[in-house]
Design a protein around this motif. Structure first.
Motif, short mmCIF file in Angstrom:
data_model
loop_
_atom_site.label_atom_id
_atom_site.label_comp_id
_atom_site.label_asym_id
_atom_site.label_seq_id
_atom_site.Cartn_x
_atom_site.Cartn_y
_atom_site.Cartn_z
N ALA A 159 -31.11 -16.24 20.12
CA ALA A 159 -30.94 -16.40 21.47
C ALA A 159 -30.09 -14.13 20.77
CB ALA A 159 -29.68 -16.67 22.52
N LYS A 160 -29.46 -14.29 19.63
CA LYS A 160 -28.30 -13.05 19.26
C LYS A 160 -30.04 -12.16 19.35
CE LYS A 160 -24.54 -14.13 19.58
NZ LYS A 160 -23.61 -13.67 20.18
N GLU A 161 -30.94 -12.03 18.92
CA GLU A 161 -32.15 -11.17 18.98
C GLU A 161 -33.17 -11.02 19.68
OE1 GLU A 161 -31.73 -14.43 15.62
OE2 GLU A 161 -30.48 -12.92 14.93
N ASP A 198 -26.31 -15.45 29.56
CA ASP A 198 -27.11 -14.83 29.09
C ASP A 198 -28.43 -15.06 28.03
OD1 ASP A 198 -24.27 -13.68 29.07
OD2 ASP A 198 -23.29 -14.39 27.99
N ALA A 199 -28.83 -16.02 27.88
CA ALA A 199 -29.62 -16.03 26.86
C ALA A 199 -31.04 -15.50 28.30
CB ALA A 199 -30.16 -17.99 26.36
N ILE A 200 -30.57 -16.94 29.05
CA ILE A 200 -31.92 -16.16 30.45
C ILE A 200 -31.91 -14.79 30.25
CG2 ILE A 200 -32.81 -17.08 32.73
CD1 ILE A 200 -32.93 -19.01 30.21
N ASN A 201 -31.24 -13.96 30.59
CA ASN A 201 -30.63 -12.59 30.53
C ASN A 201 -31.47 -11.73 29.62
OD1 ASN A 201 -30.04 -12.37 32.87
ND2 ASN A 201 -27.60 -13.12 32.77
N ALA A 202 -31.20 -12.53 28.41
CA ALA A 202 -31.70 -11.62 27.09
C ALA A 202 -33.20 -11.48 27.14
CB ALA A 202 -31.22 -12.07 25.91
N GLY A 203 -33.88 -12.97 27.76
CA GLY A 203 -35.44 -12.78 27.51
C GLY A 203 -35.38 -13.97 26.74
N VAL A 204 -34.69 -15.42 27.20
CA VAL A 204 -35.20 -15.82 26.83
C VAL A 204 -35.94 -16.73 27.18
CG1 VAL A 204 -34.88 -18.59 25.49
CG2 VAL A 204 -33.38 -16.72 24.87
N SER A 205 -37.32 -17.81 27.03
CA SER A 205 -38.00 -18.40 27.23
C SER A 205 -37.77 -19.79 27.78
CB SER A 205 -39.31 -18.78 26.33
OG SER A 205 -39.96 -17.59 26.17
N TYR A 206 -36.80 -20.83 26.82
CA TYR A 206 -36.96 -22.03 26.90
C TYR A 206 -35.41 -22.46 25.95
CZ TYR A 206 -40.84 -23.00 28.66
OH TYR A 206 -42.32 -22.95 29.32
N LEU A 207 -34.42 -22.75 26.14
CA LEU A 207 -33.37 -23.19 25.86
C LEU A 207 -33.51 -23.79 25.51
CD1 LEU A 207 -30.55 -22.49 28.94
CD2 LEU A 207 -31.47 -20.34 26.72
#
Length: 232
Positions: A159-161, A198-207
């Motif tokens: 998620a950092k990238e 934070d991951a969703i806000n970063a643009g991640v599709s699936y966690l």
């Protein structure tokens, strides 16, 4: 119906324990991930049983071999009815293109194919032992570009990238991220982690989330709370 964004990692060495956990979950609220340990122990029939229960299954076997071998493996995976399968982007564009073509020619062509960039357990020091003078972010960027050019559906990344990658690729290019931990939880063996919101806000599709859900006293309630937080 809203697409479930959480992929629950079934990392068990006991099939009864896995079945007990799955029985508590709802296919409308999550997808499931089966990795190397469970697939080696329980095989294709276990995967097919999850598909029959209505779950989208991410078969996380990270294929990496010569193009023909990987293509045949990906086609076999697709024909089990899985939602998604993955390969290592470091296997190269010929391998990835062959895998994508094989899935398209299978009986289940809608199976998504993504590629692993840099494992989330890897930090700068570990990566530099293999690829000198390259940061994880630089390696992820390079491999994600190669993956997109090869026609795949997305990548596994930290998620950092995700912010960097989302700025370079369309929303249709999937970013699938392990190393997701609710605030205050143990990070375990992951080095590059982030909270679900934070991951969703970063643009991640699936966690991808394992122990925070699978080892919770009430897994379904924990999953529902995570879904509520990312959908709020």
């Amino acid at each position: 119906m809203q697409d479930a964004r959480v992929i629950v990692a079934l990392d068990f060495d006991n099939i009864d324990t896995a079945d007990q956990l799955v029985a508590q979950l709802d296919p409308s609220l999550c997808k499931l991930k089966v990795g190397k340990e469970m697939f080696t122990l329980f095989g294709p029939e276990f995967v097919k049983s999850l598909v029959k229960r209505g779950f989208d299954v991410f078969l996380d076997l990270k294929f990496h071999d010569i193009p023909n071998t990987v293509a045949k493996a990906c086609k076999a995976a697709a024909e089990m009815g899985v939602w998604m399968v993955n390969v290592h982007a470091s296997g190269g564009d010929e391998m990835m293109k062959a895998a994508k073509k094989a899935i398209a020619e299978s009986s289940h062509p809608q199976t998504k194919l993504i590629a692993v960039t840099v494992l989330t357990s890897m930090n700068d020091e570990q990566l530099n032992k293999m690829v000198p003078n390259v940061t994880p972010a630089q390696q992820v960027e390079k491999l994600a570009r190669l993956t997109a050019e090869s026609g795949l559906d997305g990548v596994v990344c930290s998620a950092k990238e995700a912010v960097m990658l989302r700025g370079q690729h369309s929303d249709e290019f999937l970013l699938v991220t392990p190393g997701i931990r609710p605030a205050g939880s143990d990070v375990g063996d992951q080095k590059r982690v982030m909270t679900p919101v934070d991951a969703i806000n970063a643009g991640v599709s699936y966690l991808v989330m394992g122990r925070p859900i699978t080892q919770a006293d009430k897994p379904l309630e924990t999953l529902q709370a995570i879904n509520h937080s990312i959908n709020a």
